[in-house]
Design an enzyme around this catalytic site. Structure first.
Site, PDB file in Angstrom:
ATOM      1  N   LYS A 147      10.807  51.143  -1.319  1.00  0.00           N
ATOM      2  CA  LYS A 147      12.061  51.406  -2.315  1.00  0.00           C
ATOM      3  C   LYS A 147      11.670  52.719  -2.994  1.00  0.00           C
ATOM      4  CE  LYS A 147       9.566  50.267  -5.946  1.00  0.00           C
ATOM      5  NZ  LYS A 147       9.244  51.091  -7.130  1.00  0.00           N
TER       6      LYS A 147
ATOM      7  N   PHE B 292      -5.894  55.377  -3.580  1.00  0.00           N
ATOM      8  CA  PHE B 292      -7.072  55.195  -4.128  1.00  0.00           C
ATOM      9  C   PHE B 292      -7.793  54.015  -3.549  1.00  0.00           C
ATOM     10  CE2 PHE B 292      -5.274  57.749  -7.960  1.00  0.00           C
ATOM     11  CZ  PHE B 292      -5.748  58.944  -7.456  1.00  0.00           C
TER      12      PHE B 292
ATOM     13  N   GLN C  67       4.216  57.155  -6.293  1.00  0.00           N
ATOM     14  CA  GLN C  67       4.010  56.661  -5.043  1.00  0.00           C
ATOM     15  C   GLN C  67       4.814  57.061  -4.010  1.00  0.00           C
ATOM     16  OE1 GLN C  67       0.948  53.699  -5.192  1.00  0.00           O
ATOM     17  NE2 GLN C  67       0.781  55.652  -5.764  1.00  0.00           N
TER      18      GLN C  67
ATOM     19  N   TRP D 276       0.752  50.147 -15.060  1.00  0.00           N
ATOM     20  CA  TRP D 276       0.816  48.815 -14.636  1.00  0.00           C
ATOM     21  C   TRP D 276      -0.473  47.879 -14.605  1.00  0.00           C
ATOM     22  CZ3 TRP D 276       4.057  45.167 -14.916  1.00  0.00           C
ATOM     23  CH2 TRP D 276       4.340  44.193 -13.633  1.00  0.00           C
TER      24      TRP D 276
ATOM     25  N   LYS E  20       2.001  49.371  -4.887  1.00  0.00           N
ATOM     26  CA  LYS E  20       3.194  49.620  -4.061  1.00  0.00           C
ATOM     27  C   LYS E  20       3.011  50.779  -3.038  1.00  0.00           C
ATOM     28  CE  LYS E  20       6.540  47.043  -6.952  1.00  0.00           C
ATOM     29  NZ  LYS E  20       7.567  47.382  -7.898  1.00  0.00           N
TER      30      LYS E  20
ATOM     31  N   GLY F  93      -3.921  52.002 -15.070  1.00  0.00           N
ATOM     32  CA  GLY F  93      -2.959  52.763 -15.370  1.00  0.00           C
ATOM     33  C   GLY F  93      -2.068  52.026 -16.010  1.00  0.00           C
TER      34      GLY F  93
ATOM     35  N   ARG G 120       9.883  55.614 -12.612  1.00  0.00           N
ATOM     36  CA  ARG G 120       9.403  56.887 -12.662  1.00  0.00           C
ATOM     37  C   ARG G 120       9.681  57.902 -11.388  1.00  0.00           C
ATOM     38  NH1 ARG G 120       3.165  55.002 -13.528  1.00  0.00           N
ATOM     39  NH2 ARG G 120       4.036  54.025 -11.699  1.00  0.00           N
TER      40      ARG G 120
HETATM   41  N1  LIG Z   1       4.110  51.644 -13.799  1.00  0.00           N
HETATM   42  C1  LIG Z   1       5.046  50.886 -13.201  1.00  0.00           C
HETATM   43  O1  LIG Z   1       5.912  50.627 -14.031  1.00  0.00           O
HETATM   44  C2  LIG Z   1       4.538  49.999 -12.165  1.00  0.00           C
HETATM   45  C3  LIG Z   1       5.301  48.857 -12.127  1.00  0.00           C
HETATM   46  C4  LIG Z   1       5.116  48.127 -10.761  1.00  0.00           C
HETATM   47  C5  LIG Z   1       4.259  48.366  -9.667  1.00  0.00           C
HETATM   48  N2  LIG Z   1       3.493  49.753 -10.060  1.00  0.00           N
HETATM   49  C6  LIG Z   1       2.479  50.063  -8.894  1.00  0.00           C
HETATM   50  O2  LIG Z   1       1.358  49.803  -9.724  1.00  0.00           O
HETATM   51  C7  LIG Z   1       0.282  50.439  -8.626  1.00  0.00           C
HETATM   52  C8  LIG Z   1      -0.507  51.203 -10.062  1.00  0.00           C
HETATM   53  O3  LIG Z   1       0.429  52.212 -10.962  1.00  0.00           O
HETATM   54  P1  LIG Z   1       0.149  52.280 -12.310  1.00  0.00           P
HETATM   55  O4  LIG Z   1       1.471  52.655 -12.897  1.00  0.00           O
HETATM   56  O5  LIG Z   1      -0.916  51.386 -12.982  1.00  0.00           O
HETATM   57  O6  LIG Z   1      -0.811  53.891 -12.251  1.00  0.00           O
HETATM   58  P2  LIG Z   1      -0.400  54.996 -13.141  1.00  0.00           P
HETATM   59  O7  LIG Z   1       0.296  56.019 -11.972  1.00  0.00           O
HETATM   60  O8  LIG Z   1      -0.056  54.977 -14.420  1.00  0.00           O
HETATM   61  O9  LIG Z   1      -1.864  55.660 -13.402  1.00  0.00           O
HETATM   62  C9  LIG Z   1      -2.461  56.207 -12.372  1.00  0.00           C
HETATM   63  C10 LIG Z   1      -3.917  55.834 -12.273  1.00  0.00           C
HETATM   64  O10 LIG Z   1      -4.881  56.188 -11.375  1.00  0.00           O
HETATM   65  C11 LIG Z   1      -6.151  56.220 -11.816  1.00  0.00           C
HETATM   66  N3  LIG Z   1      -6.925  57.268 -11.368  1.00  0.00           N
HETATM   67  C12 LIG Z   1      -6.704  58.813 -10.974  1.00  0.00           C
HETATM   68  N4  LIG Z   1      -7.712  59.014 -10.090  1.00  0.00           N
HETATM   69  C13 LIG Z   1      -8.246  58.071  -9.568  1.00  0.00           C
HETATM   70  C14 LIG Z   1      -9.216  58.132  -8.715  1.00  0.00           C
HETATM   71  N5  LIG Z   1      -9.781  59.060  -7.950  1.00  0.00           N
HETATM   72  N6  LIG Z   1      -9.721  56.788  -8.259  1.00  0.00           N
HETATM   73  C15 LIG Z   1      -9.283  55.422  -8.850  1.00  0.00           C
HETATM   74  N7  LIG Z   1      -8.150  55.881  -9.818  1.00  0.00           N
HETATM   75  C16 LIG Z   1      -7.760  56.812 -10.105  1.00  0.00           C
HETATM   76  C17 LIG Z   1      -5.967  56.605 -13.100  1.00  0.00           C
HETATM   77  O11 LIG Z   1      -7.057  56.356 -14.175  1.00  0.00           O
HETATM   78  C18 LIG Z   1      -4.759  55.719 -13.721  1.00  0.00           C
HETATM   79  O12 LIG Z   1      -5.549  54.694 -14.113  1.00  0.00           O
HETATM   80  C19 LIG Z   1       0.938  51.742  -8.160  1.00  0.00           C
HETATM   81  O13 LIG Z   1       1.147  51.266  -6.629  1.00  0.00           O
HETATM   82  C20 LIG Z   1       2.526  51.542  -8.624  1.00  0.00           C
HETATM   83  O14 LIG Z   1       3.625  51.697  -7.767  1.00  0.00           O
HETATM   84  C21 LIG Z   1       3.729  50.340 -11.088  1.00  0.00           C
HETATM   85  O1  LIG Z   2       7.823  53.931 -11.927  1.00  0.00           O
HETATM   86  P1  LIG Z   2       7.862  53.885 -10.584  1.00  0.00           P
HETATM   87  O2  LIG Z   2       8.743  54.424  -9.910  1.00  0.00           O
HETATM   88  O3  LIG Z   2       6.541  53.984 -10.038  1.00  0.00           O
HETATM   89  O4  LIG Z   2       8.345  52.193 -10.121  1.00  0.00           O
HETATM   90  C1  LIG Z   2       7.683  51.176 -11.139  1.00  0.00           C
HETATM   91  C2  LIG Z   2       8.226  49.682 -10.231  1.00  0.00           C
HETATM   92  O5  LIG Z   2       7.757  49.989  -8.816  1.00  0.00           O
HETATM   93  C3  LIG Z   2       9.347  49.581 -10.249  1.00  0.00           C
HETATM   94  O6  LIG Z   2       9.652  48.346 -10.200  1.00  0.00           O
END
Ligand SMILES: NC(=O)c1ccc[n+]([C@@H]2O[C@H](COP(=O)([O-])OP(=O)(O)OC[C@H]3O[C@@H](n4cnc5c(N)ncnc54)[C@H](O)[C@@H]3O)[C@@H](O)[C@H]2O)c1
Ligand SMILES: O=P(O)(O)OC[C@H](O)CO
Length: 516
Positions: free
Chosen positions: A375, A226, A470, A127, A249, A125, A441
């Site tokens: 958070k 997931f 999340q 991240w 997270k 995704g 987000r």
């Molecule tokens: N995006 C950020 O800025 C950020 C930063 C730090 C931490 N995180 C954390 O990283 C983790 C991943 O978030 P992200 O931002 O990469 O994801 P995202 O929200 O951008 O994307 C969703 C992902 O889920 C996948 N998906 C959808 N259905 C699915 C299924 N049935 N099985 C498996 N995968 C499936 C999609 O292909 C996609 O890769 C989360 O816990 C988030 O809190 C995100």
């Molecule tokens: O975009 P959010 O809300 O999933 O948060 C992204 C990161 O967790 C921020 O540190």
């Protein structure tokens, strides 16, 4: 001792009876790191030692020296002692002065690592793709430690490349294409991280089992809902000594039990898994804007190497590793084989840190994991508050109270190992709270929901193009856990967010909740 920096030549002044002081040891070690070689030789400070039994002296890691011939006079396979008359600096291939070296004894306690760590990122995704990018930059830069190619497991989707994209192909038009094919062809994740060129050593793989095969480092990076299914699928198909880092997270709530995601992964897969979390907005880091993060990793005892880099044990050992509740884990960990480079804070730092991504290594998995998971609930509350028309002062009150509830939660449910300073000192604490409640987000789209008068779930469906919030599921999971224990009233902010998500409470009720 003399060090000729220009030639990277290290010369030691060992004479009979010369002591290896801690200062000398530190200098030798840092020089060897600077030279970038990884050999597991140790020098003995007793120049007259003639046998293995004599070497109860201080050992130093002295990786840039080789002796010639190497296999002369070894007394055993794993601990070899010999007298050598000439030494060569590996960095320069120059022999060292004979009079300085001829009285030295040398022991080789382990063969140098022959394997390299293979890295797989599970999830692609916003991240997941960003972390794959920075890790792939580092595997390319550290060929002695890591295989260059990074596997990235992609949840396969059919994607239409929009006509405005530089990758739009008129001959394909609006025909959907596999996301993995697009990533491997154009080196861009057009759906989840558009506009960011990815290193060519990232291989997008739609097969989960193929992506994790033979990988010794698994980076879990997908929405937390997931992870259960992922673990079920890969269990028994990964290297028994693989190690994990969870960038997820969230928390896992099962049968009224709450678990940190990294420990859930570790238990399910029979491996050790640490956690990465911090004030990290993926799109900013993907654009190489500087930020900080925190990695919590407690190197399992069976993986610890001695000062020379040699493995304490090889193969399968019973490891007494403790979890976040201070209990010896039930899982029998398999030690990282000694022909692999070690995997400790130093190596993980090399894997994740970039000039634009400053990594702090700690041992508090509870603080790092709970800071990142909880958070998100507070960020949703801040979105509601702002969408309602209140501003920074109200948001600050919510953030402050949110942090107090996070700390209270950690104290109440993980009292054995929580280090509260993580919340104050680390990016995974207050840093993440601030960024999440002002620009991430969960905050952004809750605010949008409040402004439009629709549910956050609807906004997630209509506005996020597959990305996940999340905070919605974490709020429900945490509330149900607290309710099952009859302590939900001790956490008014967490309770409030669930109430607003269920349309049972209004933002205007916030001040009265806190008056109680
Ligand atoms: N995006 C950020 O800025 C950020 C930063 C730090 C931490 N995180 C954390 O990283 C983790 C991943 O978030 P992200 O931002 O990469 O994801 P995202 O929200 O951008 O994307 C969703 C992902 O889920 C996948 N998906 C959808 N259905 C699915 C299924 N049935 N099985 C498996 N995968 C499936 C999609 O292909 C996609 O890769 C989360 O816990 C988030 O809190 C995100
Ligand atoms: O975009 P959010 O809300 O999933 O948060 C992204 C990161 O967790 C921020 O540190």
């Amino acid at each position: 001792m003399r060090r000729e920096l220009g030639r990277s030549l290290l010369v030691t002044p060992y004479k009979t009876g010369c002591r290896i002081t801690p200062a000398l040891q530190t200098l030798l070690y840092s020089t060897s790191l600077a030279l970038g070689h990884r050999r597991s030789f140790c020098l003995h400070s007793s120049p007259n030692a003639t046998s293995h039994s004599d070497h109860s002296h201080k050992h130093i890691h002295f990786p840039e020296l080789s002796c010639n011939p190497l296999n002369q006079g070894f007394s055993s396979q794993r601990s070899r002692v010999a007298r050598f008359s000439s030494w060569t600096c590996l960095a320069t291939q120059q022999p060292l002065a004979r009079e300085r070296t001829q009285t030295l004894k040398m022991a080789v306690t382990a063969d140098p690592p022959r394997q390299k760590h293979k890295v797989t990122v599970i999830g692609s995704g916003n991240w997941g793709t960003t972390v794959a990018k920075l890790v792939a930059e580092n595997t390319r830069g550290c060929p002695d430690l890591f295989e260059e190619e990074v596997q990235m497991w992609v949840y396969e989707e059919d994607v239409v490349i929009p006509s405005g994209s530089p990758h739009y192909d008129a001959s394909v038009g609006d025909k959907p294409q596999k996301l993995t094919s697009i990533i491997n062809k154009y080196h861009e994740n057009v759906k989840y991280l558009p506009g960011i060129p990815l290193p060519t050593n990232i291989v997008a793989n739609p097969s989960l089992l193929d992506a994790v095969k033979d990988s010794s480092i698994l980076i879990f990076n997908l929405p937390h809902e997931f992870i259960g299914n992922i673990c079920k699928q890969i269990k028994g198909h990964i290297l028994p000594f693989a190690r994990g880092i969870s960038c997820i997270k969230g928390v896992t709530v099962t049968d009224d039990k709450i678990e940190l995601i990294c420990e859930y992964i570790g238990e399910e897969l029979g491996i050790y898994c640490g956690a990465l979390s911090g004030a990290n907005i993926a799109s900013e880091i993907a654009n190489e804007m500087w930020c900080e993060t925190t990695i919590a990793y407690n190197t399992p005892p069976c993986d610890r190497r001695d000062v020379n880099g040699a493995a304490a044990e090889n193969g399968h050992v019973m490891a007494e590793h403790r979890d976040s509740r201070g209990k010896v884990i039930k899982t029998q960990l398999t030690a990282l084989p000694h022909d692999y480079p070690p995997l400790d804070h130093g190596e993980l730092h090399k894997l994740f840190s970039r000039p634009y991504f400053t990594v702090s290594m700690v041992s508090d998995v509870v603080g790092v994991s709970l800071g990142g998971a909880l958070k998100n609930i507070v960020a949703i509350a801040c979105g509601f508050v702002e969408g309602h028309g209140w501003n920074m002062t109200a948001k600050t009150a919510v953030m402050r109270r949110g942090m107090l509830e996070i700390i209270q939660f950690a104290r109440e449910f993980f009292p054995e190992t929580i280090q509260e300073k993580t919340f104050w000192e680390e990016s995974a604490g207050w840093g993440d709270m601030i960024v999440s409640c002002t620009s991430a987000r969960n905050w952004r789209y809750s605010k949008m929901a409040a402004e439009r008068g629709v549910s956050v779930q609807e906004i997630e469906r209509t506005e996020l193009n597959g990305q996940k919030l999340q905070g919605i599921s974490t709020s429900r999971e945490v509330s149900s856990f607290l309710r099952a224990r009859g302590v939900e009233d001790k956490y008014p902010l967490f309770k409030l967010v669930e109430g607003i998500l269920d349309c049972k409470v209004n933002v205007e009720d916030i001040p009265s909740l806190f008056r109680k």
